[in-house]
Motif scaffolding. Structure first.
Motif, PDB file in Angstrom:
ATOM      1  N   ALA A 112      -8.547  57.128  -0.910  1.00 25.70           N
ATOM      2  CA  ALA A 112      -8.561  57.737   0.424  1.00 25.70           C
ATOM      3  C   ALA A 112      -9.069  56.793   1.511  1.00 25.70           C
ATOM      4  CB  ALA A 112      -9.417  59.004   0.404  1.00 25.70           C
ATOM      5  N   VAL A 113     -10.022  55.925   1.150  1.00 22.34           N
ATOM      6  CA  VAL A 113     -10.672  55.069   2.145  1.00 22.34           C
ATOM      7  C   VAL A 113     -10.797  53.653   1.597  1.00 22.34           C
ATOM      8  CG1 VAL A 113     -12.719  54.690   3.560  1.00 22.34           C
ATOM      9  CG2 VAL A 113     -11.997  57.027   3.033  1.00 22.34           C
ATOM     10  N   SER A 114     -10.293  52.689   2.328  1.00 23.64           N
ATOM     11  CA  SER A 114     -10.395  51.295   1.895  1.00 23.64           C
ATOM     12  C   SER A 114     -11.756  50.729   2.260  1.00 23.64           C
ATOM     13  CB  SER A 114      -9.291  50.465   2.552  1.00 23.64           C
ATOM     14  OG  SER A 114      -9.438  50.501   3.962  1.00 23.64           O
ATOM     15  N   GLY A 115     -12.050  49.569   1.726  1.00 20.53           N
ATOM     16  CA  GLY A 115     -13.283  48.883   2.069  1.00 20.53           C
ATOM     17  C   GLY A 115     -14.468  49.373   1.261  1.00 20.53           C
ATOM     18  N   GLY A 116     -15.620  48.843   1.570  1.00 21.18           N
ATOM     19  CA  GLY A 116     -16.845  49.161   0.863  1.00 21.18           C
ATOM     20  C   GLY A 116     -17.758  47.957   0.841  1.00 21.18           C
ATOM     21  N   SER A 117     -19.052  48.196   0.812  1.00 20.05           N
ATOM     22  CA  SER A 117     -20.019  47.094   0.845  1.00 20.05           C
ATOM     23  C   SER A 117     -20.174  46.427  -0.508  1.00 20.05           C
ATOM     24  CB  SER A 117     -21.383  47.616   1.299  1.00 20.05           C
ATOM     25  OG  SER A 117     -21.973  48.432   0.290  1.00 20.05           O
ATOM     26  N   GLY A 118     -19.777  47.135  -1.581  1.00 21.53           N
ATOM     27  CA  GLY A 118     -19.969  46.607  -2.921  1.00 21.53           C
ATOM     28  C   GLY A 118     -21.284  47.019  -3.547  1.00 21.53           C
ATOM     29  N   LEU A 119     -22.113  47.757  -2.825  1.00 20.85           N
ATOM     30  CA  LEU A 119     -23.397  48.186  -3.371  1.00 20.85           C
ATOM     31  C   LEU A 119     -23.191  48.986  -4.647  1.00 20.85           C
ATOM     32  CD1 LEU A 119     -26.522  48.496  -2.951  1.00 20.85           C
ATOM     33  CD2 LEU A 119     -25.992  50.695  -1.860  1.00 20.85           C
ATOM     34  N   LYS A 120     -23.845  48.576  -5.727  1.00 18.42           N
ATOM     35  CA  LYS A 120     -23.748  49.281  -7.000  1.00 18.42           C
ATOM     36  C   LYS A 120     -25.112  49.267  -7.667  1.00 18.42           C
ATOM     37  CE  LYS A 120     -20.992  49.614 -11.242  1.00 18.42           C
ATOM     38  NZ  LYS A 120     -19.912  48.995 -12.063  1.00 18.42           N
ATOM     39  N   MET A 121     -25.640  50.464  -7.894  1.00 21.83           N
ATOM     40  CA  MET A 121     -26.932  50.576  -8.573  1.00 21.83           C
ATOM     41  C   MET A 121     -27.065  51.958  -9.193  1.00 21.83           C
ATOM     42  SD  MET A 121     -29.708  51.085  -5.423  1.00 21.83           S
ATOM     43  CE  MET A 121     -29.518  49.420  -4.845  1.00 21.83           C
ATOM     44  N   THR A 122     -27.961  52.063 -10.129  1.00 18.87           N
ATOM     45  CA  THR A 122     -28.208  53.334 -10.804  1.00 18.87           C
ATOM     46  C   THR A 122     -29.192  54.162  -9.995  1.00 18.87           C
ATOM     47  OG1 THR A 122     -29.967  52.304 -12.115  1.00 18.87           O
ATOM     48  CG2 THR A 122     -27.748  52.366 -13.076  1.00 18.87           C
ATOM     49  N   ALA A 123     -29.250  55.441 -10.314  1.00 20.11           N
ATOM     50  CA  ALA A 123     -30.165  56.341  -9.621  1.00 20.11           C
ATOM     51  C   ALA A 123     -31.601  55.866  -9.809  1.00 20.11           C
ATOM     52  CB  ALA A 123     -29.995  57.758 -10.145  1.00 20.11           C
ATOM     53  N   GLY A 124     -32.394  56.055  -8.764  1.00 20.53           N
ATOM     54  CA  GLY A 124     -33.794  55.671  -8.823  1.00 20.53           C
ATOM     55  C   GLY A 124     -34.158  54.660  -7.764  1.00 20.53           C
ATOM     56  N   THR A 125     -35.331  54.079  -7.911  1.00 20.61           N
ATOM     57  CA  THR A 125     -35.849  53.111  -6.950  1.00 20.61           C
ATOM     58  C   THR A 125     -35.585  51.690  -7.426  1.00 20.61           C
ATOM     59  OG1 THR A 125     -37.589  54.633  -6.227  1.00 20.61           O
ATOM     60  CG2 THR A 125     -37.915  52.298  -5.752  1.00 20.61           C
ATOM     61  N   HIS A 126     -35.113  50.842  -6.521  1.00 19.51           N
ATOM     62  CA  HIS A 126     -34.813  49.453  -6.848  1.00 19.51           C
ATOM     63  C   HIS A 126     -35.314  48.550  -5.726  1.00 19.51           C
ATOM     64  CE1 HIS A 126     -31.938  50.603 -10.076  1.00 19.51           C
ATOM     65  NE2 HIS A 126     -31.722  51.654  -9.281  1.00 19.51           N
ATOM     66  N   LYS A 127     -35.750  47.348  -6.089  1.00 21.56           N
ATOM     67  CA  LYS A 127     -36.107  46.348  -5.098  1.00 21.56           C
ATOM     68  C   LYS A 127     -34.863  45.534  -4.786  1.00 21.56           C
ATOM     69  CE  LYS A 127     -40.096  44.378  -5.321  1.00 21.56           C
ATOM     70  NZ  LYS A 127     -40.686  44.891  -4.059  1.00 21.56           N
ATOM     71  N   VAL A 128     -34.439  45.525  -3.532  1.00 23.66           N
ATOM     72  CA  VAL A 128     -33.234  44.796  -3.138  1.00 23.66           C
ATOM     73  C   VAL A 128     -33.609  43.619  -2.253  1.00 23.66           C
ATOM     74  CG1 VAL A 128     -31.744  46.817  -3.323  1.00 23.66           C
ATOM     75  CG2 VAL A 128     -32.836  46.315  -1.151  1.00 23.66           C
ATOM     76  N   GLU A 129     -32.912  42.511  -2.429  1.00 25.19           N
ATOM     77  CA  GLU A 129     -33.082  41.338  -1.586  1.00 25.19           C
ATOM     78  C   GLU A 129     -31.771  40.579  -1.561  1.00 25.19           C
ATOM     79  OE1 GLU A 129     -35.714  38.257  -3.245  1.00 25.19           O
ATOM     80  OE2 GLU A 129     -35.830  39.483  -5.052  1.00 25.19           O
ATOM     81  N   GLY A 130     -31.698  39.592  -0.675  1.00 22.70           N
ATOM     82  CA  GLY A 130     -30.502  38.777  -0.589  1.00 22.70           C
ATOM     83  C   GLY A 130     -29.248  39.607  -0.391  1.00 22.70           C
ATOM     84  N   LYS A 131     -28.218  39.316  -1.187  1.00 17.85           N
ATOM     85  CA  LYS A 131     -26.921  39.961  -1.045  1.00 17.85           C
ATOM     86  C   LYS A 131     -27.021  41.475  -1.233  1.00 17.85           C
ATOM     87  CE  LYS A 131     -22.237  39.998  -2.954  1.00 17.85           C
ATOM     88  NZ  LYS A 131     -21.325  39.374  -3.953  1.00 17.85           N
ATOM     89  N   GLN A 132     -27.825  41.911  -2.201  1.00 22.65           N
ATOM     90  CA  GLN A 132     -27.903  43.351  -2.448  1.00 22.65           C
ATOM     91  C   GLN A 132     -28.593  44.076  -1.299  1.00 22.65           C
ATOM     92  OE1 GLN A 132     -30.116  44.818  -5.921  1.00 22.65           O
ATOM     93  NE2 GLN A 132     -28.377  46.138  -6.383  1.00 22.65           N
ATOM     94  N   ALA A 133     -29.562  43.425  -0.662  1.00 20.16           N
ATOM     95  CA  ALA A 133     -30.188  44.037   0.509  1.00 20.16           C
ATOM     96  C   ALA A 133     -29.159  44.232   1.617  1.00 20.16           C
ATOM     97  CB  ALA A 133     -31.342  43.166   1.001  1.00 20.16           C
ATOM     98  N   LEU A 134     -28.307  43.225   1.805  1.00 18.46           N
ATOM     99  CA  LEU A 134     -27.268  43.333   2.821  1.00 18.46           C
ATOM    100  C   LEU A 134     -26.273  44.431   2.472  1.00 18.46           C
ATOM    101  CD1 LEU A 134     -26.636  39.565   3.562  1.00 18.46           C
ATOM    102  CD2 LEU A 134     -27.915  41.219   4.932  1.00 18.46           C
TER     103      LEU A 134
END
Length: 543
Positions: A237-259
């Motif tokens: 239905a919708v093209s594009g996306g940031s690529g963010l992929k993670m499991t449920a819960g709390t995660h520390k993000v930095e670099g590419k994943q933070a973006l």
């Protein structure tokens, strides 16, 4: 910077009913994917600029030997380049004034690094849009702070502006707020905010998304949370996306994943929800930096300063590392449980379902709290009844004697009772002018020549100091507070502008002063100390 006007283009279709879009350029989604509109999703990255630009306020002034190097990194611009009318708040009883700073995330494509981050080379050199806009309000006593975002696709009045570099003049217009940056630079965006909110803004800071990347790395990781597994990817239905992929819960993000977190829109379901995710990141980032004592660690300050100042443009009056450092120290003094971040209350634009407009009553209540320097939280020890106390000290205006008798004053009354969702009340100027006549202002009349206007709050305007007492007398006759009597170059005589707060009756309705923490019910306010905030994932992007 040299900016040229950008014609609006067809926005991307909304993610789902009720979600807001509002892309302005051709191409892909902007999330960095191959399909769709690249420019569209890419703008989400500018929300990260808001969070990261806050760090800028704590990154300068690492020592004299480094000072000149940092100073050379900083680019400066004119504070205001538009027709702004807001007046600076008077000092409180202790001689203190609030401090308001506008943070703008520019989508500028005028460098190799910025082009690489967005993947749309043909956009290089096109005028930047202000896709991230957040006002940071530090209270006069520096004990609380508010951070308020306006979604980029909010339709507002943009005033007359003049590009301070090219001299090009832009007429006033009514369009989405992110276009203000391309109509006279950051100073035009500042003027737009001032006219919308009535809040005087002391400074602005802009940052591009090359700086976002380096700042994300310099911070070293920020905790974020999702309630379900998330994968922001292209769908049928919708093209594009940031690529963010993670499991449920709390995660520390930095670099590419933070973006990726900061750019994600589809997985949350709308731009306002993406703003909420940005606020979560911002609050988490502030807690992280305070926990690392980064504000007192010279080495960390130098690293962050190097990353930040290379990407900064600031209003000229704060264009030095020392002045930025001084701002940082003021922000540092605010406890995290006294910081509140939220998005301006808004409703769907009746002219375009993919855009928003301010939610008149609720938005104005929030702006009034900022104007009156009332805390957004209830955690202050001395906040009980603070609204009325602060208003009385900050806005009291000495009364002056009228220059002529009431019967000789040619007062004019204008009808500006329209709102973003309601038309002006027919006949209001005539009704109120007749009430003035009954009170002895026999020369009062309705302004039938004025075009339809919309202002949130009623005001009595006067052109020169000799008419201040006359304007105050008109306000007193109708029960209008004296702090709503303003000098203006837009009028030739005493003029009563009847606003949306007075749509009926002949006596101005009494306004109760807002109290600390008394925010409108439809805000998405997050307290800076809240570590339990977690984003819900829109169904199609769960895995």
């Amino acid at each position: 910077m040299s900016l040229a006007p950008k014609a609006p283009k067809t926005p991307e279709a909304p993610v789902r009913p009720g979600a807001t879009g509002g892309g302005r350029r051709k191409g892909g989604s902007g999330d960095g994917s191959n399909g769709g509109r690249p420019r569209r999703g890419r703008r989400a990255l500018r929300w990260s600029a808001t969070a990261l630009a806050v760090v800028v306020l704590g990154t300068a002034g690492a020592g004299y030997l480094y000072y000149q190097h940092l100073n050379g990194n900083i680019h400066k611009g004119q504070r205001s380049s538009g027709d702004a009318k807001a007046q600076k708040s008077a000092a409180n009883a202790a001689g203190q004034t609030p401090l308001n700073i506008l943070l703008i995330g520019s989508d500028s494509r005028n460098s190799d690094a910025n082009v690489k981050l967005g993947g749309a080379k043909y956009d290089r050199g096109s005028p930047p849009l202000g896709d991230v806009q957040m006002l940071i309000h530090l209270s006069a006593d520096r004990k609380s702070a508010a951070m308020v975002s306006i979604p980029r696709d909010t339709r507002v009045d943009i005033p007359r502006c003049k590009d301070p570099v090219t001299g090009k003049k832009y007429p006033a217009t009514n369009t989405i707020i992110n276009e203000s940056l391309a109509r006279g630079g950051a100073g035009c965006t500042l003027a737009t905010w001032e006219n919308l909110t009535g809040v005087y803004i002391d400074h602005w800071i802009t940052i591009d998304f090359a700086g976002v990347v380096s700042m994300a790395d310099a911070i070293g990781g920020v905790d974020v949370c999702v309630n379900q597994n998330v994968w922001d990817r292209p769908t049928a239905a919708v093209s594009g996306g940031s690529g963010l992929k993670m499991t449920a819960g709390t995660h520390k993000v930095e670099g590419k994943q933070a973006l990726q977190w900061l750019r994600t829109r589809h997985a949350w379901g709308s731009d306002p929800l993406r703003a909420k995710a940005q606020h979560m990141y911002l609050n988490s980032m502030i807690r992280t930096l305070k926990g690392q004592n980064v504000f007192t660690d010279t080495g960390r300050l130098m690293d962050l300063a190097e990353a930040a100042t290379k990407s900064l443009t600031v209003s000229e009056e704060i264009g030095s590392p020392k002045k930025l450092y001084d701002l940082a120290m003021q922000l540092k003094s605010v406890p995290t449980d006294r910081i509140t971040s939220l998005t301006m209350p808004n409703v769907e634009d009746p002219q375009n379902k993919d855009h928003l407009v301010p939610d008149g009553t609720n938005a104005d209540k929030m702006w009034q709290m900022l104007r009156d320097d009332v805390a957004f939280d209830k955690n202050g020890k001395d906040d009980k009844d603070s609204g009325s106390k602060k208003k009385s000290t900050a806005t009291a205006t000495p009364a002056k004697e009228p220059s002529v008798s009431a019967g000789r004053l040619g007062a004019l009354v204008r009808n500006a009772t329209g709102t973003s969702t309601e038309a002006a009340v027919p006949g209001r100027a005539r009704t109120v002018s007749q009430e003035l006549i009954a009170k002895g202002y026999t020369q009062a009349s309705a302004d039938t020549s004025a075009s339809a206007q919309s202002v949130d709050k009623t005001v009595v305007e006067y052109p020169s100091a000799d008419l201040q007492g006359d304007a105050q007398a008109v306000a007193k006759a109708l029960g209008i507070p004296t702090d709503q009597v303003k000098q203006s170059t837009d009028v030739s005589g005493v003029t009563l502008v009847v606003g949306a707060d007075w749509r009926e009756g002949t006596s101005y309705p009494k306004q109760s002063a807002p109290k600390a923490g008394d925010l409108p019910d439809n805000t998405d306010a997050i307290n800076g100390s809240d570590t339990k905030q977690c984003m819900d994932v829109y169904g199609p992007y769960r895995w």
